[in-house]
Design a protein around this motif. Structure first.
Motif, PDB file in Angstrom:
ATOM      1  N   VAL A 136       0.844  -1.192   0.000  1.00 10.76           N
ATOM      2  CA  VAL A 136       0.000   0.000   0.000  1.00 10.76           C
ATOM      3  C   VAL A 136       0.879   1.242   0.000  1.00 10.76           C
ATOM      4  CG1 VAL A 136      -1.991  -1.064   1.154  1.00 10.76           C
ATOM      5  CG2 VAL A 136      -0.173  -0.033   2.521  1.00 10.76           C
TER       6      VAL A 136
ATOM      7  N   PHE B 237      -1.591  -1.202  -8.707  1.00 13.38           N
ATOM      8  CA  PHE B 237      -2.617  -0.404  -8.052  1.00 13.38           C
ATOM      9  C   PHE B 237      -3.636   0.025  -9.102  1.00 13.38           C
ATOM     10  CE2 PHE B 237       1.076   0.680  -5.283  1.00 13.38           C
ATOM     11  CZ  PHE B 237       0.574   0.199  -4.093  1.00 13.38           C
TER      12      PHE B 237
ATOM     13  N   GLU C  88      -5.407  -3.653  -5.232  1.00 16.35           N
ATOM     14  CA  GLU C  88      -5.525  -2.533  -4.286  1.00 16.35           C
ATOM     15  C   GLU C  88      -5.691  -1.217  -5.051  1.00 16.35           C
ATOM     16  OE1 GLU C  88      -5.449  -1.161  -0.367  1.00 16.35           O
ATOM     17  OE2 GLU C  88      -4.836  -3.209  -0.767  1.00 16.35           O
TER      18      GLU C  88
ATOM     19  N   MET D  50      -5.074   2.624  -5.508  1.00 19.43           N
ATOM     20  CA  MET D  50      -4.004   3.493  -5.034  1.00 19.43           C
ATOM     21  C   MET D  50      -4.620   4.609  -4.191  1.00 19.43           C
ATOM     22  SD  MET D  50      -0.949   5.555  -6.932  1.00 19.43           S
ATOM     23  CE  MET D  50       0.247   4.254  -7.027  1.00 19.43           C
TER      24      MET D  50
END
Length: 161
Positions: free
Chosen positions: A80, A114, A141, A143
């Motif tokens: 992350v 991302f 995931e 961003m």
């Protein structure tokens, strides 16, 4: 010129007992050596300076702030992007460094993805550029630049502690 707070390969502790505290509060004088405090372990993959820091969080809990070996640990979730205030405010303490760290070898940097852009026209960001998705993107995931307290809450929720 921006002061470098962390470097790729830095190993740091994420205090899981502070997730309810504001991310702008300074912890420079806080004693992290108290008994019973639980931390999760993270590593800096790359510091993009003003754009945030890409980190990985490991499925490892520790109760002291000594150096730890994460060579065989699995990630708790995919990498992350975080804001730097966790490091700047001394909430997240660097406790070591992966020797001869290479983000591609140790963290699979070239494989990080991302989702970026609007929800009705998303793109996939990778270190090698952007592309339009050809497959399902539900497991990638988005961003988002997470704050320290948001990451801590995410970990606490996943670990159910």
């Amino acid at each position: 010129m921006k002061k470098i707070l962390v470097e790729p390969g830095d190993i740091f502790l994420i205090p899981l007992f502070l997730h309810h505290e504001s991310c702008i509060k300074s912890f420079s004088r806080f004693n992290f050596d108290k008994e019973g405090m639980i931390f999760c372990v993270g590593r800096v993959i790359v510091d993009a300076m003003g754009a945030g820091t890409i980190i990985e969080v490991f499925n490892r809990q520790v109760t002291n702030i000594s150096s730890v070996d994460i060579s065989n640990d699995e990630r708790l979730f995919e990498p992350v992007v975080v804001a730097g205030e966790g490091f700047k405010k001394k909430r997240w303490r660097v406790i070591g460094h992966t020797s001869s760290y290479d983000s591609v070898t140790y963290s699979g940097y070239n494989d990080i993805k991302f989702i970026i852009g609007p929800r009705d026209n998303p793109r996939i960001w990778t270190p090698n550029g952007e592309s339009y998705p050809e497959d399902d993107i539900d497991n990638i995931e988005r961003m988002t630049v997470w704050t320290s307290d948001q990451i801590e809450s995410r970990i606490v929720d996943l670990l159910q502690i």
